[in-house]
Design a protein around this motif. Structure first.
Motif, PDB file in Angstrom:
ATOM      1  N   VAL A 190      52.498  56.323  10.345  1.00 50.32           N
ATOM      2  CA  VAL A 190      51.121  55.998  10.722  1.00 50.32           C
ATOM      3  C   VAL A 190      50.556  54.899   9.826  1.00 50.32           C
ATOM      4  CG1 VAL A 190      48.767  56.888  10.859  1.00 50.32           C
ATOM      5  CG2 VAL A 190      50.661  58.271  11.699  1.00 50.32           C
ATOM      6  N   LEU A 191      50.764  55.012   8.518  1.00 56.66           N
ATOM      7  CA  LEU A 191      50.258  53.997   7.591  1.00 56.66           C
ATOM      8  C   LEU A 191      50.925  52.645   7.825  1.00 56.66           C
ATOM      9  CD1 LEU A 191      50.048  56.087   4.292  1.00 56.66           C
ATOM     10  CD2 LEU A 191      48.172  55.407   5.804  1.00 56.66           C
ATOM     11  N   ALA A 192      52.200  52.676   8.202  1.00 58.17           N
ATOM     12  CA  ALA A 192      52.893  51.423   8.493  1.00 58.17           C
ATOM     13  C   ALA A 192      52.318  50.755   9.744  1.00 58.17           C
ATOM     14  CB  ALA A 192      54.384  51.667   8.661  1.00 58.17           C
ATOM     15  N   THR A 193      52.037  51.554  10.779  1.00 58.34           N
ATOM     16  CA  THR A 193      51.485  50.983  12.009  1.00 58.34           C
ATOM     17  C   THR A 193      50.080  50.428  11.785  1.00 58.34           C
ATOM     18  OG1 THR A 193      50.609  53.143  12.722  1.00 58.34           O
ATOM     19  CG2 THR A 193      52.836  52.561  13.437  1.00 58.34           C
ATOM     20  N   VAL A 194      49.352  50.994  10.826  1.00 59.39           N
ATOM     21  CA  VAL A 194      48.014  50.480  10.515  1.00 59.39           C
ATOM     22  C   VAL A 194      48.103  49.158   9.761  1.00 59.39           C
ATOM     23  CG1 VAL A 194      45.923  50.931   9.174  1.00 59.39           C
ATOM     24  CG2 VAL A 194      46.944  52.760  10.525  1.00 59.39           C
ATOM     25  N   SER A 195      49.113  49.014   8.914  1.00 57.52           N
ATOM     26  CA  SER A 195      49.221  47.835   8.044  1.00 57.52           C
ATOM     27  C   SER A 195      49.916  46.663   8.716  1.00 57.52           C
ATOM     28  CB  SER A 195      49.980  48.207   6.762  1.00 57.52           C
ATOM     29  OG  SER A 195      49.357  49.275   6.085  1.00 57.52           O
ATOM     30  N   ILE A 196      50.803  46.945   9.670  1.00 55.49           N
ATOM     31  CA  ILE A 196      51.608  45.899  10.298  1.00 55.49           C
ATOM     32  C   ILE A 196      51.087  45.635  11.708  1.00 55.49           C
ATOM     33  CG2 ILE A 196      53.924  45.232  11.034  1.00 55.49           C
ATOM     34  CD1 ILE A 196      55.024  47.177   8.948  1.00 55.49           C
ATOM     35  N   PRO A 197      50.754  44.398  12.064  1.00 57.03           N
ATOM     36  CA  PRO A 197      50.296  44.092  13.429  1.00 57.03           C
ATOM     37  C   PRO A 197      51.387  44.408  14.450  1.00 57.03           C
ATOM     38  CG  PRO A 197      49.820  42.276  11.927  1.00 57.03           C
ATOM     39  CD  PRO A 197      50.733  43.207  11.186  1.00 57.03           C
ATOM     40  N   LEU A 198      51.041  45.201  15.455  1.00 55.56           N
ATOM     41  CA  LEU A 198      51.989  45.604  16.484  1.00 55.56           C
ATOM     42  C   LEU A 198      51.337  45.480  17.852  1.00 55.56           C
ATOM     43  CD1 LEU A 198      53.409  48.852  14.822  1.00 55.56           C
ATOM     44  CD2 LEU A 198      54.602  46.669  15.041  1.00 55.56           C
ATOM     45  N   PRO A 199      52.144  45.337  18.916  1.00 51.75           N
ATOM     46  CA  PRO A 199      51.575  45.361  20.268  1.00 51.75           C
ATOM     47  C   PRO A 199      50.818  46.653  20.534  1.00 51.75           C
ATOM     48  CG  PRO A 199      53.853  44.615  20.295  1.00 51.75           C
ATOM     49  CD  PRO A 199      53.592  45.090  18.908  1.00 51.75           C
ATOM     50  N   GLY A 200      49.940  46.626  21.504  1.00 56.24           N
ATOM     51  CA  GLY A 200      49.029  47.734  21.740  1.00 56.24           C
ATOM     52  C   GLY A 200      49.666  49.099  21.861  1.00 56.24           C
ATOM     53  N   VAL A 201      50.726  49.223  22.676  1.00 51.59           N
ATOM     54  CA  VAL A 201      51.317  50.537  22.923  1.00 51.59           C
ATOM     55  C   VAL A 201      52.420  50.879  21.932  1.00 51.59           C
ATOM     56  CG1 VAL A 201      50.770  50.479  25.368  1.00 51.59           C
ATOM     57  CG2 VAL A 201      52.960  49.561  24.589  1.00 51.59           C
ATOM     58  N   ALA A 202      52.764  49.954  21.059  1.00 52.28           N
ATOM     59  CA  ALA A 202      53.868  50.205  20.132  1.00 52.28           C
ATOM     60  C   ALA A 202      53.505  51.284  19.121  1.00 52.28           C
ATOM     61  CB  ALA A 202      54.272  48.920  19.427  1.00 52.28           C
ATOM     62  N   SER A 203      52.287  51.239  18.586  1.00 49.62           N
ATOM     63  CA  SER A 203      51.891  52.210  17.564  1.00 49.62           C
ATOM     64  C   SER A 203      51.925  53.644  18.071  1.00 49.62           C
ATOM     65  CB  SER A 203      50.494  51.860  17.036  1.00 49.62           C
ATOM     66  OG  SER A 203      50.516  50.621  16.358  1.00 49.62           O
ATOM     67  N   PRO A 204      51.306  53.961  19.238  1.00 51.31           N
ATOM     68  CA  PRO A 204      51.404  55.339  19.736  1.00 51.31           C
ATOM     69  C   PRO A 204      52.838  55.796  19.976  1.00 51.31           C
ATOM     70  CG  PRO A 204      49.664  54.169  20.873  1.00 51.31           C
ATOM     71  CD  PRO A 204      50.399  53.152  20.078  1.00 51.31           C
ATOM     72  N   LEU A 205      53.692  54.895  20.451  1.00 49.50           N
ATOM     73  CA  LEU A 205      55.085  55.276  20.699  1.00 49.50           C
ATOM     74  C   LEU A 205      55.818  55.568  19.391  1.00 49.50           C
ATOM     75  CD1 LEU A 205      56.096  52.846  23.591  1.00 49.50           C
ATOM     76  CD2 LEU A 205      55.546  55.275  23.739  1.00 49.50           C
ATOM     77  N   LEU A 206      55.583  54.744  18.370  1.00 48.78           N
ATOM     78  CA  LEU A 206      56.225  54.977  17.084  1.00 48.78           C
ATOM     79  C   LEU A 206      55.747  56.284  16.461  1.00 48.78           C
ATOM     80  CD1 LEU A 206      56.164  51.380  15.561  1.00 48.78           C
ATOM     81  CD2 LEU A 206      58.168  52.652  16.356  1.00 48.78           C
ATOM     82  N   VAL A 207      54.447  56.551  16.568  1.00 51.84           N
ATOM     83  CA  VAL A 207      53.924  57.812  16.041  1.00 51.84           C
ATOM     84  C   VAL A 207      54.496  58.985  16.832  1.00 51.84           C
ATOM     85  CG1 VAL A 207      51.835  59.179  15.696  1.00 51.84           C
ATOM     86  CG2 VAL A 207      51.833  56.738  15.162  1.00 51.84           C
ATOM     87  N   GLY A 208      54.617  58.828  18.143  1.00 50.20           N
ATOM     88  CA  GLY A 208      55.219  59.880  18.955  1.00 50.20           C
ATOM     89  C   GLY A 208      56.657  60.166  18.554  1.00 50.20           C
ATOM     90  N   LEU A 209      57.414  59.122  18.250  1.00 46.54           N
ATOM     91  CA  LEU A 209      58.795  59.311  17.784  1.00 46.54           C
ATOM     92  C   LEU A 209      58.822  60.045  16.448  1.00 46.54           C
ATOM     93  CD1 LEU A 209      60.422  55.866  18.684  1.00 46.54           C
ATOM     94  CD2 LEU A 209      60.888  58.087  19.754  1.00 46.54           C
TER      95      LEU A 209
END
Length: 297
Positions: A190-209
């Motif tokens: 979660v902290l990585a997705t907040v710090s690194i710019p990602l496409p819109g749906v990428a963060s929820p998918l990574l957190v889901g994984l």
């Protein structure tokens, strides 16, 4: 109490109340409630619908940590040991359900929601969120957990299958360690997705994984809490708090460790930067309050 201390306390209370009463704060509170309720309603209802076959452990898709509900059946299965056979599809199916559910809730409600008190704690410790806002968000998440459990109780009349419990043969310190590790990797993602710019749906998918991975690690031992709101809702409705502290201590400890690793090793701040951000987050002067709070409207 000296006049200086009284003025300082009064200024802090004014800041807190002004911030809490903004539309932004109340909006995020409602989003946390809605997101958590949506996530847990989807995931726990799916867990309740998983087919059970009493006496046939190979078809049991519920985690070993949540098997105590079989005792009320007319022909209950024999007690399962920690090495009892469970269908390989079981843990994977549970992990998939929770991973997809949290991704779905994040996409529907918005990627900024935490849906997890552990994530909120980490956000506060990494200076991304004010402490009083973190408390308010956690309250919203817990209320969302209770609301989803209440809804499911009206549909199934028995929430024992989704009640997080420490499995037979698993020591409490082992359960805490597994909950800590599962939450640690989740919060780091979660902290990585907040710090690194990602496409819109990428963060929820990574957190889901990350949520799915956590369930694969801990589901057989504890049912995988990893989210105190997920454990709190069914426990309140069923009035069963047996070893419930495990599902708070483990996740909160994992969140603190993740925040420490993020601040000191992964994305370190210099002491001067950290102190400047801390002062900016918890402003004291009236002028600073007006400037900071104007961005929160």
């Amino acid at each position: 109490m000296t006049p200086g201390v009284t003025m300082l306390v009064s200024r802090y209370l004014r800041l807190i109340m002004t911030d809490i009463c903004t539309k932004s704060c109340l909006h995020h509170f409602l989003l946390e409630f809605l997101g958590t309720a949506l996530f847990l309603s989807a995931s726990l209802s799916a867990l309740l619908m998983l087919p059970l076959a009493a006496g046939e452990p190979g078809l049991d898709l519920i985690s070993v940590g949540n098997l105590s509900h079989l005792s009320h059946l007319s022909h209950p299965a024999p007690p399962l040991s920690p090495v009892s056979p469970v269908s390989p599809a079981g843990p994977f199916q549970v992990a998939l359900v929770f991973g997809l559910s949290v991704a779905m809730a994040a996409v529907c409600v918005g990627g900024e929601v935490h849906i997890n008190p552990s994530v909120t704690v980490a956000m506060a410790l990494t200076l991304r969120l004010r402490l009083w806002r973190a408390v308010l968000y956690v309250i919203g998440q817990l209320l969302g957990g209770v609301a989803s459990a209440s809804l499911l109780l009206g549909l199934s009349r028995d929430l024992t299958p989704v009640l997080n419990q420490v499995s037979s043969g698993v020591h409490l310190h082992q359960a805490v360690a597994l909950e800590t590790l599962a939450t640690l990797q989740l919060v780091l993602v979660v902290l990585a997705t907040v710090s690194i710019p990602l496409p819109g749906v990428a963060s929820p998918l990574l957190v889901g994984l990350a949520v799915s991975l956590g369930h694969l690690v801990a589901v057989r031992a504890t049912g995988c809490g990893m989210n105190p709101a997920r454990s709190f809702g069914p426990a309140v409705i069923m009035l069963n708090f047996n070893n419930h502290w495990v599902f708070w201590v483990g996740p909160v400890l994992g969140a603190c460790l993740a925040a420490g690793l993020n601040n000191l090793l992964l994305r370190p701040r210099r002491s001067g930067d950290w102190w400047a951000e801390l002062k900016q987050l918890y402003v004291l002067t009236d002028k600073q309050q007006q400037v900071a709070l104007s961005h929160l409207q």
